[in-house]
Design a protein around this motif. Structure first.
Motif, PDB file in Angstrom:
ATOM      1  N   UNK A  78       0.758  -1.245   0.000  1.00 29.39           N
ATOM      2  CA  UNK A  78       0.000   0.000   0.000  1.00 29.39           C
ATOM      3  C   UNK A  78       0.787   1.292   0.000  1.00 29.39           C
ATOM      4  N   UNK A  79       2.124   1.241  -0.028  1.00 28.63           N
ATOM      5  CA  UNK A  79       2.935   2.461  -0.057  1.00 28.63           C
ATOM      6  C   UNK A  79       3.543   2.606  -1.446  1.00 28.63           C
ATOM      7  N   UNK A  80       3.118   3.622  -2.173  1.00 24.01           N
ATOM      8  CA  UNK A  80       3.584   3.798  -3.546  1.00 24.01           C
ATOM      9  C   UNK A  80       5.029   4.256  -3.587  1.00 24.01           C
ATOM     10  N   UNK A  81       5.632   4.097  -4.741  1.00 24.54           N
ATOM     11  CA  UNK A  81       7.022   4.512  -4.960  1.00 24.54           C
ATOM     12  C   UNK A  81       7.214   5.995  -4.671  1.00 24.54           C
ATOM     13  N   UNK A  82       6.357   6.850  -5.228  1.00 27.83           N
ATOM     14  CA  UNK A  82       6.518   8.293  -5.041  1.00 27.83           C
ATOM     15  C   UNK A  82       6.287   8.695  -3.586  1.00 27.83           C
ATOM     16  N   UNK A  83       5.319   8.078  -2.938  1.00 24.69           N
ATOM     17  CA  UNK A  83       5.064   8.401  -1.533  1.00 24.69           C
ATOM     18  C   UNK A  83       6.255   7.996  -0.663  1.00 24.69           C
ATOM     19  N   UNK A  84       6.824   6.818  -0.956  1.00 23.73           N
ATOM     20  CA  UNK A  84       7.976   6.366  -0.178  1.00 23.73           C
ATOM     21  C   UNK A  84       9.180   7.279  -0.384  1.00 23.73           C
ATOM     22  N   UNK A  85       9.448   7.664  -1.640  1.00 24.48           N
ATOM     23  CA  UNK A  85      10.582   8.543  -1.915  1.00 24.48           C
ATOM     24  C   UNK A  85      10.419   9.880  -1.204  1.00 24.48           C
ATOM     25  N   UNK A  86       9.220  10.462  -1.262  1.00 27.83           N
ATOM     26  CA  UNK A  86       8.976  11.744  -0.603  1.00 27.83           C
ATOM     27  C   UNK A  86       9.154  11.626   0.907  1.00 27.83           C
TER      28      UNK A  86
ATOM     29  N   UNK B  64       8.557  11.504 -13.300  1.00 29.12           N
ATOM     30  CA  UNK B  64       7.229  11.772 -13.858  1.00 29.12           C
ATOM     31  C   UNK B  64       6.558  10.471 -14.303  1.00 29.12           C
ATOM     32  N   UNK B  65       7.324   9.622 -14.959  1.00 27.71           N
ATOM     33  CA  UNK B  65       6.750   8.357 -15.437  1.00 27.71           C
ATOM     34  C   UNK B  65       6.358   7.466 -14.259  1.00 27.71           C
ATOM     35  N   UNK B  66       7.226   7.402 -13.249  1.00 25.60           N
ATOM     36  CA  UNK B  66       6.927   6.568 -12.084  1.00 25.60           C
ATOM     37  C   UNK B  66       5.653   7.037 -11.391  1.00 25.60           C
ATOM     38  N   UNK B  67       5.454   8.342 -11.340  1.00 24.73           N
ATOM     39  CA  UNK B  67       4.241   8.882 -10.736  1.00 24.73           C
ATOM     40  C   UNK B  67       3.026   8.579 -11.605  1.00 24.73           C
ATOM     41  N   UNK B  68       3.200   8.698 -12.917  1.00 22.18           N
ATOM     42  CA  UNK B  68       2.072   8.513 -13.835  1.00 22.18           C
ATOM     43  C   UNK B  68       1.568   7.070 -13.842  1.00 22.18           C
ATOM     44  N   UNK B  69       2.474   6.096 -13.689  1.00 24.03           N
ATOM     45  CA  UNK B  69       2.054   4.693 -13.794  1.00 24.03           C
ATOM     46  C   UNK B  69       1.693   4.084 -12.446  1.00 24.03           C
ATOM     47  N   UNK B  70       1.786   4.887 -11.368  1.00 20.40           N
ATOM     48  CA  UNK B  70       1.431   4.368 -10.049  1.00 20.40           C
ATOM     49  C   UNK B  70      -0.034   3.946 -10.038  1.00 20.40           C
ATOM     50  N   UNK B  71      -0.281   2.718  -9.692  1.00 21.48           N
ATOM     51  CA  UNK B  71      -1.634   2.193  -9.662  1.00 21.48           C
ATOM     52  C   UNK B  71      -2.144   1.685 -10.998  1.00 21.48           C
ATOM     53  N   UNK B  72      -1.373   1.876 -12.072  1.00 21.67           N
ATOM     54  CA  UNK B  72      -1.790   1.411 -13.394  1.00 21.67           C
ATOM     55  C   UNK B  72      -1.550  -0.092 -13.499  1.00 21.67           C
ATOM     56  N   UNK B  73      -2.565  -0.837 -13.945  1.00 26.24           N
ATOM     57  CA  UNK B  73      -2.455  -2.294 -13.976  1.00 26.24           C
ATOM     58  C   UNK B  73      -1.553  -2.800 -15.093  1.00 26.24           C
ATOM     59  N   UNK B  74      -1.538  -2.096 -16.214  1.00 26.38           N
ATOM     60  CA  UNK B  74      -0.743  -2.570 -17.346  1.00 26.38           C
ATOM     61  C   UNK B  74      -0.051  -1.386 -18.034  1.00 26.38           C
TER      62      UNK B  74
ATOM     63  N   UNK C  94       5.529   0.410 -19.939  1.00 29.66           N
ATOM     64  CA  UNK C  94       6.772  -0.158 -19.417  1.00 29.66           C
ATOM     65  C   UNK C  94       6.659  -0.242 -17.898  1.00 29.66           C
ATOM     66  N   UNK C  95       7.008  -1.369 -17.289  1.00 28.54           N
ATOM     67  CA  UNK C  95       7.086  -1.399 -15.821  1.00 28.54           C
ATOM     68  C   UNK C  95       8.092  -0.352 -15.335  1.00 28.54           C
ATOM     69  N   UNK C  96       7.891   0.129 -14.105  1.00 27.32           N
ATOM     70  CA  UNK C  96       8.735   1.219 -13.626  1.00 27.32           C
ATOM     71  C   UNK C  96      10.217   0.864 -13.644  1.00 27.32           C
ATOM     72  N   UNK C  97      10.555  -0.336 -13.200  1.00 24.34           N
ATOM     73  CA  UNK C  97      11.975  -0.703 -13.185  1.00 24.34           C
ATOM     74  C   UNK C  97      12.554  -0.740 -14.595  1.00 24.34           C
ATOM     75  N   UNK C  98      11.774  -1.257 -15.543  1.00 22.88           N
ATOM     76  CA  UNK C  98      12.241  -1.283 -16.928  1.00 22.88           C
ATOM     77  C   UNK C  98      12.391   0.128 -17.469  1.00 22.88           C
ATOM     78  N   UNK C  99      11.479   1.021 -17.081  1.00 16.84           N
ATOM     79  CA  UNK C  99      11.541   2.410 -17.543  1.00 16.84           C
ATOM     80  C   UNK C  99      12.810   3.094 -17.035  1.00 16.84           C
ATOM     81  N   UNK C 100      13.160   2.847 -15.765  1.00 16.45           N
ATOM     82  CA  UNK C 100      14.380   3.443 -15.211  1.00 16.45           C
ATOM     83  C   UNK C 100      15.602   2.984 -15.999  1.00 16.45           C
TER      84      UNK C 100
END
Length: 431
Positions: A164-172, A241-251, A254-260
Motif C-alpha cells: 500500500x505504499x507507492x514509490x513516489x510516496x515512499x521517496x517523498x 514523472x513516469x513513475x508517478x504517472x504509472x502508479x496504480x496502473x495495472x498494465x 513499461x514497468x517502472x523498473x524497466x523504464x528506469x
C-alpha cells in the motif's frame, strides 16, 4: 535445521565482511552452495534481484558517461564556489551538497570528488575539517535511501508497494526524514571536538610543515560538461514523472523498473551523441568501477539471503509475530548492524527487508526503519570514510586507538537515529 541454515548465512556474511569489497559477493555465492546442500531450494530466477542489478548497471552507466563528459567536475566546481562564499557554515552546507549529489546520481561515489574541496575550505575558514567531512560522508550515505534511482530505493519500493505504499510516496517520505536527520547530525558535528586552532595534533603537524596551504582548485571544464548535466537531469525528471504517472496502473507501457533502465541507458546514449565522449573511457570512471562492484556484492549476498528466507518463510513469520511485531524499532537496529557488515545499502535492503516482510512487520515500521541501512560508517574502512581521512592533512579526521572512536561514528548514529525516530513519528500520518 533453521538454526544451522541461519548460522551458514551469518558465517558467510562475516567472511565476506572480513574480506571486504568484492569478497562479500564471492562469500555470498559460496554460501548458497552450502544452503543448497542443507536442503534449501536454490533458484537464481527468484533468488537474485535482477531488477535491482539492472537498475544499478543502467544508472551507473549514465553517471559514468556524464562524468566522462566533465559533468562531475562542473558539479564540484559549483559546489566549491558555494562553500567558499560561506566557509564558516561549511559543516551545514557541505552535507547538503553531498546529499543532493547522491540523491541525483543514485550513488555515494560522487562524494569522492567533493571531499578535497571540503577539507580545503574548512582549513581556509579555520573550521575543524573533521566536522564537515564526517557529516558529509554520512549525508552521502543516507541520501542513497532517498534517491529515486538508487538500487536500495527501488528494492525497498518493490517490497512495500504491494502493501500500500507507492514509490513516489515512499521517496517523498524518506527524503524528508533523511534530510532532516542529516541536518540534526550536522548540528552535532558542528560541536564535535575542539576548535581547529586548539587541536594539539594540528598544532604539531603545522609546526612540522605537514599542513598544506589552502588554494582554489583549478578544474578544466570540458566543452560539453553543462550539456551532459542537462541530459542527466532531464532523464531523472522523466523517470520521476513516469513513475508517478504509472502508479496504480495495472498494465503500464513499461514497468517502472524497466523504464528506469531504459531511460538511464538512453541518457548515456544521448551523452555520447551530443557530448561526443569516448565510450572506451566510460568504464574507466570511478563511478563505474564502484557501481559495478556494488552490483556484484548485491548479487552474491542477496542470493544468499533470499535462498534462506524462501526456505524458512513459515518459521520466520512465527518468529516475527512474537518479537519484531511487539518491538518494531528492533528492525532498525538489525538493519544498522547489517549495513555495517555488508557495506552496501542495496545489499542490506535486499537481504533483510524481505525477512521483515515475511515476519509481517508493519509497512510503516519498515519504511521508518529504512534509513538505518546506511550504517556503513561504523567501521572506518568504507571507501568514502578512508578518503575523508586521507584528505585531511590537519590530522583532525583521525581514527582513535580503539578503532571505533572516530569522528564519523556519533554524527552518523545521531543522523540515523533522528531519521528513524522522525520516520516512526510521521509514518501513521503520511503512509
Amino acid at each position: 535445521m533453521l538454526a544451522l541454515q541461519l548460522a551458514v548465512v551469518l558465517v558467510f556474511i562475516l567472511i565476506g565482511a572480513r574480506l571486504g569489497g568484492l569478497g562479500i559477493a564471492f562469500a555470498g555465492a559460496s554460501g548458497v552452495i552450502v544452503l543448497g546442500l542443507l536442503g534449501c531450494r536454490v533458484n537464481p530466477t527468484t533468488g537474485i534481484p535482477w531488477d535491482v542489478l539492472g537498475i544499478i548497471i543502467a544508472v551507473i552507466s549514465a553517471v559514468a558517461a556524464m562524468q566522462t563528459a566533465g559533468g562531475m567536475d562542473l558539479l564540484v566546481k559549483v559546489s566549491e564556489r558555494l562553500l567558499r562564499r560561506h566557509p564558516r557554515r561549511i559543516t551545514f552546507y557541505a552535507p547538503i551538497i553531498t546529499y543532493v549529489m547522491t540523491f541525483l546520481c543514485g550513488t555515494g561515489n560522487v562524494a569522492f570528488a567533493t571531499l578535497p574541496v571540503i577539507a580545503e575550505v574548512a582549513k581556509e575558514g579555520h573550521v575543524r575539517p573533521s566536522r564537515p567531512l564526517s557529516i558529509s560522508v554520512v549525508a552521502s550515505q543516507i541520501a542513497i535511501c532517498a534517491s529515486p534511482i538508487s538500487a536500495a530505493t527501488v528494492a525497498m519500493s518493490a517490497i512495500v508497494e504491494p502493501r500500500g505504499v507507492s514509490y513516489t510516496k515512499m521517496v517523498a517520505f524518506v527524503t524528508l526524514v533523511t534530510f532532516v536527520g542529516s541536518m540534526v547530525g550536522a548540528l552535532f558535528a558542528s560541536r564535535q571536538g575542539v576548535e581547529l586552532d586548539d587541536d594539539p595534533v594540528y598544532k604539531k603537524r603545522l609546526a612540522e610543515g605537514l599542513v598544506s596551504s589552502t588554494s582554489v582548485t583549478e578544474y578544466e571544464i570540458k566543452p560539453y560538461a553543462r550539456r551532459s548535466l542537462i541530459i542527466f537531469g532531464v532523464s531523472l525528471v522523466v523517470v520521476m514523472v513516469y513513475a508517478t504517472a504509472v502508479t496504480g496502473m495495472s498494465n503500464p507501457p513499461l514497468p517502472r523498473t524497466a523504464a528506469i533502465m531504459c531511460v538511464m541507458m538512453t541518457a548515456a546514449l544521448m551523452t555520447k551523441l551530443l557530448c561526443h565522449i569516448d565510450l572506451t573511457c566510460v568504464s574507466d570512471q570511478s563511478t563505474f568501477k564502484g557501481g559495478m562492484s556494488a552490483a556484484l556484492c548485491i548479487l552474491g549476498v542477496a542470493w544468499l539471503g533470499n535462498t534462506f528466507v524462501s526456505a524458512n518463510l513459515d518459521a520466520l513469520q512465527q518468529f516475527g509475530q512474537s518479537v519484531i511485531q511487539q518491538y518494531p524499532w528492533l528492525l532498525s537496529v538489525v538493519l544498522f548492524f547489517g549495513a555495517a557488515l555488508l557495506y552496501s545499502q542495496g545489499a542490506t535492503t535486499v537481504t533483510f527487508m524481505p525477512v521483515a516482510a515475511a515476519m509481517n512487520v508493519s509497512v510503516g515500521a519498515m519504511v521508518a526503519s529504512f534509513p538505518a541501512v546506511s550504517g556503513l560508517f561504523v567501521l572506518p574502512t568504507y571507501p568514502t570514510v578512508v578518503a575523508a581521512i586521507e584528505m585531511d592533512d590537519t590530522g583532525t579526521t583521525r581514527i582513535g586507538k580503539f578503532v571505533l572512536n572516530h569522528p564519523f561514528l556519533l554524527p552518523g548514529i545521531i543522523t540515523i537515529a533522528a531519521a528513524v525516530t522522525l520516520g516512526f513519528a510521521l509514518a501513521p500520518l503520511m503512509l
